[in-house]
Design a protein around this motif. Structure first.
Motif, PDB file in Angstrom:
ATOM      1  N   VAL A 190       2.726  -6.145 -13.098  1.00 50.66           N
ATOM      2  CA  VAL A 190       3.517  -5.071 -12.493  1.00 50.66           C
ATOM      3  C   VAL A 190       4.303  -4.402 -13.618  1.00 50.66           C
ATOM      4  O   VAL A 190       4.910  -5.091 -14.446  1.00 50.66           O
ATOM      5  CB  VAL A 190       4.506  -5.613 -11.434  1.00 50.66           C
ATOM      6  CG1 VAL A 190       5.394  -4.490 -10.909  1.00 50.66           C
ATOM      7  CG2 VAL A 190       3.753  -6.273 -10.293  1.00 50.66           C
ATOM      8  N   GLY A 211       0.157  -3.362 -10.594  1.00 54.95           N
ATOM      9  CA  GLY A 211       1.165  -2.973  -9.614  1.00 54.95           C
ATOM     10  C   GLY A 211       2.264  -2.151 -10.254  1.00 54.95           C
ATOM     11  O   GLY A 211       2.430  -2.158 -11.478  1.00 54.95           O
ATOM     12  N   GLU A 260       6.632   0.385  -6.145  1.00 55.44           N
ATOM     13  CA  GLU A 260       5.776   0.207  -4.958  1.00 55.44           C
ATOM     14  C   GLU A 260       5.318  -1.245  -4.847  1.00 55.44           C
ATOM     15  O   GLU A 260       4.124  -1.535  -4.744  1.00 55.44           O
ATOM     16  CB  GLU A 260       4.574   1.151  -5.021  1.00 55.44           C
ATOM     17  CG  GLU A 260       4.932   2.625  -4.976  1.00 55.44           C
ATOM     18  CD  GLU A 260       3.787   3.490  -4.483  1.00 55.44           C
ATOM     19  OE1 GLU A 260       3.105   3.102  -3.514  1.00 55.44           O
ATOM     20  OE2 GLU A 260       3.577   4.556  -5.082  1.00 55.44           O
ATOM     21  N   SER A 262       1.727  -2.840  -3.919  1.00 55.87           N
ATOM     22  CA  SER A 262       1.150  -3.674  -4.983  1.00 55.87           C
ATOM     23  C   SER A 262       0.723  -5.021  -4.417  1.00 55.87           C
ATOM     24  O   SER A 262      -0.353  -5.540  -4.751  1.00 55.87           O
ATOM     25  CB  SER A 262       2.174  -3.880  -6.109  1.00 55.87           C
ATOM     26  OG  SER A 262       2.558  -2.653  -6.692  1.00 55.87           O
ATOM     27  N   PHE A 319      -3.014   2.957 -10.636  1.00 60.83           N
ATOM     28  CA  PHE A 319      -2.438   2.529  -9.362  1.00 60.83           C
ATOM     29  C   PHE A 319      -2.779   3.517  -8.252  1.00 60.83           C
ATOM     30  O   PHE A 319      -3.113   3.121  -7.129  1.00 60.83           O
ATOM     31  CB  PHE A 319      -0.920   2.391  -9.492  1.00 60.83           C
ATOM     32  CG  PHE A 319      -0.262   1.824  -8.262  1.00 60.83           C
ATOM     33  CD1 PHE A 319      -0.263   0.458  -8.027  1.00 60.83           C
ATOM     34  CD2 PHE A 319       0.341   2.652  -7.327  1.00 60.83           C
ATOM     35  CE1 PHE A 319       0.327  -0.072  -6.894  1.00 60.83           C
ATOM     36  CE2 PHE A 319       0.940   2.134  -6.195  1.00 60.83           C
ATOM     37  CZ  PHE A 319       0.931   0.769  -5.973  1.00 60.83           C
ATOM     38  N   LYS A 334      -4.821   2.604  -4.777  1.00 60.83           N
ATOM     39  CA  LYS A 334      -4.320   2.899  -3.426  1.00 60.83           C
ATOM     40  C   LYS A 334      -5.316   3.745  -2.635  1.00 60.83           C
ATOM     41  O   LYS A 334      -5.575   3.487  -1.457  1.00 60.83           O
ATOM     42  CB  LYS A 334      -2.987   3.643  -3.519  1.00 60.83           C
ATOM     43  CG  LYS A 334      -1.773   2.757  -3.687  1.00 60.83           C
ATOM     44  CD  LYS A 334      -0.497   3.582  -3.778  1.00 60.83           C
ATOM     45  CE  LYS A 334      -0.224   4.369  -2.517  1.00 60.83           C
ATOM     46  NZ  LYS A 334       1.045   5.134  -2.613  1.00 60.83           N
TER      47      LYS A 334
END
Length: 416
Positions: A201, A320, A324, A328, A404, A408
């Protein structure tokens, strides 16, 4: 000639007529047909010219795109050759690429269905402090207990040095761990013999710097806070001291942290950008990594940044974002088929208002004017030293944001 006749001539006769038919029509209706034919011919010529211009423009764009792709491929090849020659340890050979975007994993047809390699692989979480790292690490501990999955100890710098020194017998035992995590965990997959996946992340670098600065004012025992006292330096000095932390972790070399290899780093007893002397001679692993990386030339650093951003989706099976965390968690859950979102309820979007630029400015109202300037992130947007210190992490962060967004879109089948 009536209007109906003209329509008939336009629709039925003109498309089929030969030269003598045109002449006959002209002799019968000279004042009506000639302007009509001239108008149709002129319109046709205009369409023809427009189509030709569009075709030429498309051809030019195609040529330019081909040249650009060729140039980018040449640049990429030069970077890869440079990396292999000078920094071969950052080329990772035993990790699965991004589940959603990597060219060597899935096609769009099977991306949401076929993930056995990822489900069965060992997973390695690269912990980023003050970026949701502790929340994910705690979550992994909970999952490991609930699922009875073997998990190794947190991979600190000193633990990683010991791990990389293991003999074959000990390494065979290490292969039995399903879950690994730590701030010195990147590169661990190359020490394992089975399939392996990284995930992490990341956070906006300026927000991250401000967060670690605030954290280290009250957590002096934290390894990240142990080199200098955050209470005695400005935010600007802290940023120059800390540098690009994600970049440092992706360049990790365990031998740099081995006390027997102190000759590999140049130790300056003054923190860059600070008048504060560093008294602790027993430097933590992360700072040794930073000192070693300070010896990079500008050319070295740019090649490394280019290589990392080009290969970020080959390094990480999933990425991630701190802003978010909830989404994630859903991404990690899907990729590894582990209950991140169901078991770990603390994985929520965690933007902290206390870390905003305005609040940081307000918290320093009683400080001298110079300190006020050096504690206000708004003043750093044109500060060349600060921008240079954070540039590698910004480049990585921007690429991570792109990845990312693709993750998504693929997972939730939604375009934003």
């Amino acid at each position: 000639m009536t209007f109906v006749h003209l329509i008939y001539v336009q629709i039925e006769i003109l498309p089929m007529m030969r030269v003598y038919e045109s002449v006959l029509l002209f002799l019968l209706f000279p004042t009506t047909v000639l302007p009509f034919i001239w108008q149709q011919s002129s319109s046709s010529n205009k369409i023809s010219r427009t189509q030709k211009e569009v075709a030429e423009a498309l051809k030019m764009l195609t040529v330019q795109q081909t040249k650009q792709e060729l140039f980018e491929n040449q640049q990429r090849a030069q970077t890869e050759a440079y990396i292999l020659k000078n920094f071969p340890w950052i080329v990772k050979n035993n990790s699965l690429g991004n589940y959603f975007t990597s060219g060597r994993t899935h096609t769009s047809a099977d991306v949401l269905h076929d993930g056995k390699d990822y489900t069965n692989s060992a997973i390695v979480f690269l912990h980023q402090s003050q970026s949701g790292g502790s929340a994910i690490s705690d979550c992994l501990e909970t999952i490991a207990k609930k699922k009875a999955l073997p998990k190794s100890e947190f991979m600190s710098g000193s633990k990683r040095v010991k791990w990389d020194k293991m003999d074959e017998k000990a390494r065979a035992l290490g292969d039995k761990f399903k879950i690994h995590s730590g701030d010195s965990a990147f590169g661990l997959c190359d020490q394992l013999r089975g399939k392996c996946s990284y995930f992490t992340v990341v956070r906006n670098p300026m927000e991250h710097a401000l967060s670690t600065y605030q954290h280290c004012k009250t957590s002096l025992g934290d390894e990240r806070c142990s080199v200098i006292n955050a209470n005695k330096v400005t935010l600007r000095e802290w940023i120059l001291h800390q540098g690009s932390t994600v970049f440092q972790k992706l360049l990790f070399r365990s031998d740099i942290c081995d006390k027997r290899n102190s000759h590999l780093i140049t130790y300056n007893n003054t923190t860059p950008g600070s008048k504060l002397k560093i008294k602790n001679e027993n430097l933590p692993c992360w700072y040794k990594q930073k000192l070693h990386q300070q010896q990079l030339t500008k050319t070295d650093r740019q090649h490394l940044i280019n290589y990392i951003t080009d290969n970020l989706d080959e390094y990480f099976a999933a990425i991630g974002l701190y802003d978010e965390l909830e989404n994630s968690a859903h991404i990690f859950e899907h990729v590894f088929q582990l209950p991140f979102s169901r078991v770990c309820k603390n994985l929520k979007n965690t933007r902290n208002d206390e870390l905003s630029v305005g609040n940081n400015r307000a918290n320093n109202n009683n400080k001298p004017r110079d300190d006020l300037y050096e504690n206000d992130p708004a003043n750093f947007q044109y500060d060349s030293e600060v921008l240079d210190a954070l540039e590698p992490d910004y480049q990585i962060y921007w690429k991570a944001q792109q990845i990312f967004k693709q993750q998504k879109q693929r997972l939730f089948n939604k375009i934003e």
